[in-house]
Design a protein around this motif. Structure first.
Motif, mmCIF file in Angstrom:
data_model
loop_
_atom_site.group_PDB
_atom_site.id
_atom_site.type_symbol
_atom_site.label_atom_id
_atom_site.label_comp_id
_atom_site.label_asym_id
_atom_site.label_seq_id
_atom_site.Cartn_x
_atom_site.Cartn_y
_atom_site.Cartn_z
ATOM 1 N N GLY A 228 0.366 -3.210 -8.306
ATOM 2 C CA GLY A 228 -0.839 -3.870 -9.401
ATOM 3 C C GLY A 228 -1.879 -4.553 -8.594
ATOM 4 O O GLY A 228 -2.840 -4.861 -8.383
ATOM 5 N N TRP A 229 -1.092 -6.057 -8.062
ATOM 6 C CA TRP A 229 -1.232 -7.144 -7.724
ATOM 7 C C TRP A 229 -2.280 -6.727 -6.260
ATOM 8 O O TRP A 229 -3.339 -7.231 -6.630
ATOM 9 C CB TRP A 229 -0.117 -8.192 -7.531
ATOM 10 C CG TRP A 229 -0.980 -9.068 -6.956
ATOM 11 C CD1 TRP A 229 -0.854 -9.905 -5.459
ATOM 12 C CD2 TRP A 229 -1.343 -10.396 -8.054
ATOM 13 N NE1 TRP A 229 -1.286 -11.512 -6.174
ATOM 14 C CE2 TRP A 229 -1.417 -12.523 -6.416
ATOM 15 C CE3 TRP A 229 -1.336 -10.313 -9.051
ATOM 16 C CZ2 TRP A 229 -2.370 -12.703 -7.712
ATOM 17 C CZ3 TRP A 229 -1.877 -11.577 -9.668
ATOM 18 C CH2 TRP A 229 -2.560 -12.991 -8.862
ATOM 19 N N HIS A 230 -1.833 -6.310 -5.683
ATOM 20 C CA HIS A 230 -2.347 -5.881 -4.090
ATOM 21 C C HIS A 230 -3.901 -5.014 -4.615
ATOM 22 O O HIS A 230 -4.770 -4.346 -3.689
ATOM 23 C CB HIS A 230 -1.355 -4.703 -3.727
ATOM 24 C CG HIS A 230 -2.224 -3.983 -2.421
ATOM 25 N ND1 HIS A 230 -2.271 -4.749 -0.405
ATOM 26 C CD2 HIS A 230 -2.884 -2.517 -2.065
ATOM 27 C CE1 HIS A 230 -2.806 -4.204 0.065
ATOM 28 N NE2 HIS A 230 -3.216 -2.406 -0.727
ATOM 29 N N LYS A 231 -3.925 -3.566 -5.498
ATOM 30 C CA LYS A 231 -4.829 -3.070 -5.492
ATOM 31 C C LYS A 231 -5.691 -3.716 -6.677
ATOM 32 O O LYS A 231 -7.134 -3.829 -5.928
ATOM 33 C CB LYS A 231 -4.457 -2.491 -6.944
ATOM 34 C CG LYS A 231 -3.771 -0.880 -5.744
ATOM 35 C CD LYS A 231 -5.014 -0.177 -5.403
ATOM 36 C CE LYS A 231 -4.192 0.981 -4.507
ATOM 37 N NZ LYS A 231 -4.662 1.596 -3.797
ATOM 38 N N GLN B 115 12.348 -2.373 -9.409
ATOM 39 C CA GLN B 115 10.924 -1.283 -9.597
ATOM 40 C C GLN B 115 10.105 -2.107 -9.833
ATOM 41 O O GLN B 115 8.478 -1.595 -9.772
ATOM 42 C CB GLN B 115 11.351 -0.186 -10.136
ATOM 43 C CG GLN B 115 12.390 0.799 -9.910
ATOM 44 C CD GLN B 115 12.415 1.408 -8.148
ATOM 45 O OE1 GLN B 115 11.004 1.622 -7.673
ATOM 46 N NE2 GLN B 115 13.047 1.527 -8.234
ATOM 47 N N LEU B 116 10.342 -2.840 -11.520
ATOM 48 C CA LEU B 116 9.021 -3.244 -11.751
ATOM 49 C C LEU B 116 8.013 -4.639 -10.674
ATOM 50 O O LEU B 116 6.792 -4.508 -10.254
ATOM 51 C CB LEU B 116 9.426 -4.323 -13.265
ATOM 52 C CG LEU B 116 10.018 -3.131 -14.226
ATOM 53 C CD1 LEU B 116 10.494 -4.298 -15.452
ATOM 54 C CD2 LEU B 116 8.139 -2.735 -14.893
ATOM 55 N N SER B 117 8.904 -5.226 -9.780
ATOM 56 C CA SER B 117 8.439 -6.245 -8.811
ATOM 57 C C SER B 117 7.998 -5.509 -8.494
ATOM 58 O O SER B 117 5.979 -5.843 -7.175
ATOM 59 C CB SER B 117 9.291 -6.802 -8.644
ATOM 60 O OG SER B 117 10.500 -6.083 -7.806
ATOM 61 N N GLN B 118 8.235 -3.725 -8.009
ATOM 62 C CA GLN B 118 7.585 -3.098 -6.418
ATOM 63 C C GLN B 118 6.097 -2.671 -7.439
ATOM 64 O O GLN B 118 4.956 -2.635 -6.595
ATOM 65 C CB GLN B 118 7.861 -1.774 -6.273
ATOM 66 C CG GLN B 118 9.251 -2.169 -5.472
ATOM 67 C CD GLN B 118 8.373 -2.180 -3.931
ATOM 68 O OE1 GLN B 118 7.830 -3.093 -3.708
ATOM 69 N NE2 GLN B 118 9.396 -0.896 -3.454
ATOM 70 N N ASP C 256 0.688 -1.332 -0.237
ATOM 71 C CA ASP C 256 -0.052 0.326 -0.194
ATOM 72 C C ASP C 256 1.000 1.385 -0.049
ATOM 73 O O ASP C 256 0.447 2.065 -0.426
ATOM 74 C CB ASP C 256 -0.791 -0.291 1.533
ATOM 75 C CG ASP C 256 -2.423 0.540 0.854
ATOM 76 O OD1 ASP C 256 -2.888 0.090 -0.188
ATOM 77 O OD2 ASP C 256 -2.931 0.592 1.780
ATOM 78 N N LYS C 257 2.105 0.931 0.222
ATOM 79 C CA LYS C 257 2.915 2.175 0.900
ATOM 80 C C LYS C 257 3.913 2.519 -0.797
ATOM 81 O O LYS C 257 4.600 3.362 -0.606
ATOM 82 C CB LYS C 257 3.981 1.755 2.146
ATOM 83 C CG LYS C 257 3.299 2.142 2.988
ATOM 84 C CD LYS C 257 4.625 1.778 4.288
ATOM 85 C CE LYS C 257 3.482 1.633 6.080
ATOM 86 N NZ LYS C 257 4.770 1.301 6.727
#
Lengths: 139, 129
Positions: free
Chosen positions: B83-86, B75-78, B33-34
């Motif tokens: 995106g997965w979280h959203k 960065q892409l994994s972050q 979320d952060k």
């Protein structure tokens, strides 16, 4: 290792970003945008997007000295200093690399100013009388 | 200046740049979320362009290429975590927040705790079968 070497062979010393037939036609139609097809010109623009945030924070005053991370600011200041020098050494010396030097110099200066703000703030907490006298003197 | 000196300065510059991927790799443990999607995608694009830049110049800076490759992956994994979280994690979190929120004052902590508590449940059910 051979695979990596083959992959990189195409890009070593190659500053053109897009060189397909469609891209060539596009940049022939828009000659002013051809400046961006050179990666040495495109890279400093991306770096500006990283250093524009602290600069805008200083100008607008949205970052008070209490919130400055001293370790981050000093590491970014050191990075900016090294890169300013490095941009003057590398081989294609064109407008792009000069822009890179300017961008990194601006980053080093704004983070150096942030370090100064943080240290003055910390000193004012330790010794408020000292800062009060200087404030009166400058006023 | 000699080429050797340029390479040394390039190595120092690349070493200084390693603070960006290390910071984001340390943030991989934090709550998705952060993650700031704008800053993360900007850094991903920046890294992609500097991967090209590092070997387009002379002498080629392979240290910088490695640094930016790691940064691109980080960065892409972050970004994919966010995106997965959203897409999925956010919905289940909202569903589990409703029973959890009255007991706990802070909503995000309750959601995280509820998600952590809810996650092992399907596994235990499967094991019981």
């Amino acid at each position: 290792m051979q695979f990596v070497r083959k992959l990189l062979e195409k890009y070593i010393g190659n500053t053109v970003v897009f060189n397909g037939p469609r891209a060539t036609a596009f940049f022939a139609r828009n000659p002013k945008l051809e400046f961006l097809n050179n990666v040495t010109n495109l890279a400093p623009m991306m770096k500006w997007s990283l250093s524009i945030v602290p600069i805008s924070q200083i100008i607008s005053g949205t970052k008070p000295p209490q919130t400055i991370d001293l370790a981050q600011a000093s590491s970014l200041c050191a990075t900016g200093t090294v890169w300013t020098y490095y941009a003057t050494l590398i081989q294609p010396q064109n407008n792009g690399t000069r822009l890179l030097a300017i961008c990194n110099g601006a980053m080093a200066m704004c983070h150096g100013y942030n370090i100064y703000r943080k240290t003055t703030h910390e000193r004012s907490i330790k010794n408020p009388l000292h800062v009060n006298t200087t404030a009166v003197a400058t006023d | 200046m000699s080429e050797r000196w340029t390479k040394i300065v390039g190595f120092v510059g690349a070493a200084a740049n390693w603070s960006i991927p290390i910071a984001s790799l340390m943030n991989l443990r934090n709550d998705p979320d952060k993650v700031d999607p704008i800053m993360t995608s900007t850094l991903a694009a920046y890294s992609l362009i500097f991967m090209r830049w590092s070997i387009a110049i002379y002498p080629p800076n392979y240290w910088l290429l490695g640094c930016h490759t790691v940064n691109e992956i980080a960065q892409l994994s972050q970004l994919s975590r966010w995106g997965w979280h959203k897409a999925i994690g956010g919905n289940s979190g909202a569903a589990t927040t409703a029973p959890g929120s009255p007991s706990s004052p802070s909503g995000t902590d309750a959601a995280a705790a509820a998600a952590a508590a809810a996650a092992p449940e399907p596994i235990s059910e499967v094991e019981n079968y």
